[in-house]
Write a protein that holds these residues in place. Structure first.
Motif, PDB file in Angstrom:
ATOM      1  N   HIS A  14      55.709  39.982  32.591  1.00 26.64           N
ATOM      2  CA  HIS A  14      56.763  41.014  32.553  1.00 26.64           C
ATOM      3  C   HIS A  14      57.885  40.599  31.625  1.00 26.64           C
ATOM      4  O   HIS A  14      58.385  41.402  30.822  1.00 26.64           O
ATOM      5  CB  HIS A  14      57.327  41.241  33.965  1.00 26.64           C
ATOM      6  CG  HIS A  14      56.429  42.085  34.809  1.00 26.64           C
ATOM      7  ND1 HIS A  14      55.983  43.326  34.419  1.00 26.64           N
ATOM      8  CD2 HIS A  14      55.900  41.861  36.042  1.00 26.64           C
ATOM      9  CE1 HIS A  14      55.217  43.839  35.359  1.00 26.64           C
ATOM     10  NE2 HIS A  14      55.140  42.962  36.362  1.00 26.64           N
ATOM     11  N   LEU A  15      58.287  39.336  31.741  1.00 29.02           N
ATOM     12  CA  LEU A  15      59.381  38.849  30.891  1.00 29.02           C
ATOM     13  C   LEU A  15      59.001  38.914  29.414  1.00 29.02           C
ATOM     14  O   LEU A  15      59.810  39.268  28.559  1.00 29.02           O
ATOM     15  CB  LEU A  15      59.761  37.427  31.286  1.00 29.02           C
ATOM     16  CG  LEU A  15      60.562  37.329  32.583  1.00 29.02           C
ATOM     17  CD1 LEU A  15      60.765  35.867  32.973  1.00 29.02           C
ATOM     18  CD2 LEU A  15      61.900  38.025  32.463  1.00 29.02           C
ATOM     19  N   GLY A  16      57.725  38.586  29.139  1.00 28.03           N
ATOM     20  CA  GLY A  16      57.245  38.636  27.745  1.00 28.03           C
ATOM     21  C   GLY A  16      57.299  40.055  27.195  1.00 28.03           C
ATOM     22  O   GLY A  16      57.733  40.297  26.063  1.00 28.03           O
ATOM     23  N   THR A  17      56.883  41.012  28.025  1.00 31.63           N
ATOM     24  CA  THR A  17      56.912  42.422  27.598  1.00 31.63           C
ATOM     25  C   THR A  17      58.343  42.863  27.333  1.00 31.63           C
ATOM     26  O   THR A  17      58.640  43.539  26.350  1.00 31.63           O
ATOM     27  CB  THR A  17      56.289  43.301  28.708  1.00 31.63           C
ATOM     28  OG1 THR A  17      55.008  42.775  29.020  1.00 31.63           O
ATOM     29  CG2 THR A  17      56.166  44.740  28.267  1.00 31.63           C
ATOM     30  N   LEU A  18      59.228  42.447  28.265  1.00 35.30           N
ATOM     31  CA  LEU A  18      60.638  42.804  28.123  1.00 35.30           C
ATOM     32  C   LEU A  18      61.215  42.236  26.814  1.00 35.30           C
ATOM     33  O   LEU A  18      61.904  42.924  26.063  1.00 35.30           O
ATOM     34  CB  LEU A  18      61.422  42.254  29.318  1.00 35.30           C
ATOM     35  CG  LEU A  18      62.912  42.593  29.369  1.00 35.30           C
ATOM     36  CD1 LEU A  18      63.109  44.090  29.520  1.00 35.30           C
ATOM     37  CD2 LEU A  18      63.595  41.861  30.525  1.00 35.30           C
ATOM     38  N   TRP A  19      60.866  40.993  26.532  1.00 33.95           N
ATOM     39  CA  TRP A  19      61.364  40.328  25.333  1.00 33.95           C
ATOM     40  C   TRP A  19      60.863  41.040  24.066  1.00 33.95           C
ATOM     41  O   TRP A  19      61.613  41.292  23.142  1.00 33.95           O
ATOM     42  CB  TRP A  19      60.923  38.854  25.349  1.00 33.95           C
ATOM     43  CG  TRP A  19      61.246  38.130  24.081  1.00 33.95           C
ATOM     44  CD1 TRP A  19      60.376  37.635  23.179  1.00 33.95           C
ATOM     45  CD2 TRP A  19      62.551  37.850  23.581  1.00 33.95           C
ATOM     46  NE1 TRP A  19      61.028  37.055  22.142  1.00 33.95           N
ATOM     47  CE2 TRP A  19      62.381  37.181  22.361  1.00 33.95           C
ATOM     48  CE3 TRP A  19      63.844  38.095  24.051  1.00 33.95           C
ATOM     49  CZ2 TRP A  19      63.452  36.748  21.594  1.00 33.95           C
ATOM     50  CZ3 TRP A  19      64.916  37.674  23.274  1.00 33.95           C
ATOM     51  CH2 TRP A  19      64.706  37.008  22.072  1.00 33.95           C
ATOM     52  N   ARG A  20      59.557  41.399  24.081  1.00 35.72           N
ATOM     53  CA  ARG A  20      59.004  42.096  22.900  1.00 35.72           C
ATOM     54  C   ARG A  20      59.681  43.445  22.700  1.00 35.72           C
ATOM     55  O   ARG A  20      59.975  43.861  21.590  1.00 35.72           O
ATOM     56  CB  ARG A  20      57.487  42.263  23.050  1.00 35.72           C
ATOM     57  CG  ARG A  20      56.714  40.984  22.727  1.00 35.72           C
ATOM     58  CD  ARG A  20      55.244  41.280  22.448  1.00 35.72           C
ATOM     59  NE  ARG A  20      54.577  41.868  23.598  1.00 35.72           N
ATOM     60  CZ  ARG A  20      54.086  41.155  24.616  1.00 35.72           C
ATOM     61  NH1 ARG A  20      54.185  39.840  24.622  1.00 35.72           N
ATOM     62  NH2 ARG A  20      53.487  41.752  25.624  1.00 35.72           N
TER      63      ARG A  20
END
Ligand code: SF4
Ligand code: SF4
Length: 182
Positions: A14-20
């Motif tokens: 989730h954090l990775g998606t948010l960052w992207r």
């Protein structure tokens, strides 16, 4: 059966998606704040790959198609006042008054002899439907469509553009010269 609690791996996903997503938003924001990198015409195949589609108009403008029909212009020095444009106009927005000259008054740039003065040559651009017929019949190609498309005014009357350059005094002199002709 109740759904399993989020695992440690899922939270990182989730954090990775948010960052992207944030990175993408930042890239668009940065591109929108700067000038458009390529001012391509809408007819260019790469138009939609050239950055944000909005421009800082009127400071930035896209090129208009070469054969677009926009504001009319008459290079009056090349006009032989033949009236063809006024006759072909479907909305009667060209008004011409001519004064005959007893002698030739010069040549146009394509070599035609001028024998008439343009006492009045008005085009009411508020009525013009930009059909382009007047430009196609003009024998000297002095009547053309320019790339100018932004000419907003506060008063409709300002759309009536006068191209004749004779002063009232010159008009009187030329009319009198015609009247006293033997
Ligand atoms: S473009 Fe068409 S409507 Fe406009 S002045 Fe020429 S002939 Fe008339
Ligand atoms: S057709 Fe051309 S030359 Fe003839 S009056 Fe119109 S602008 Fe002038």
């Amino acid at each position: 059966m109740p759904s399993p609690l989020p695992t440690r791996l899922t939270i990182w996903q989730h954090l990775g998606t948010l960052w992207r997503g944030l990175l993408l938003a930042w890239r668009h924001l940065r591109a929108a704040l700067g000038p458009r990198s390529h001012r391509l015409s809408i007819t260019d195949a790469a138009y939609f790959q050239s950055g944000p589609t909005t421009l800082r108009y009127p400071y930035e403008r896209l090129p208009v198609p070469e054969r677009g029909r926009y504001r009319l212009h008459n290079a009056i020095d090349d006009c032989i006042v033949c009236d063809k444009c006024a006759k072909v106009c479907p909305v009667d927005c060209i008004e011409i008054d001519s004064i005959k000259s007893p002698i030739s008054i010069g040549k146009t740039s394509n070599g035609m002899t001028k024998r008439l003065y343009a006492a009045r040559f008005d085009i009411d651009l508020a009525k013009c439907c930009f059909c382009g017929l007047c430009t196609t019949v003009c024998p000297t190609q002095c009547l053309t469509m320019t790339p100018e498309y932004d000419y907003s005014v506060f008063d409709w009357a300002e759309h009536k553009v006068a191209f004749a350059t004779l002063t009232p005094e010159e008009i009187t002199v030329y009319q009198q010269a015609l009247e006293v002709r033997p």
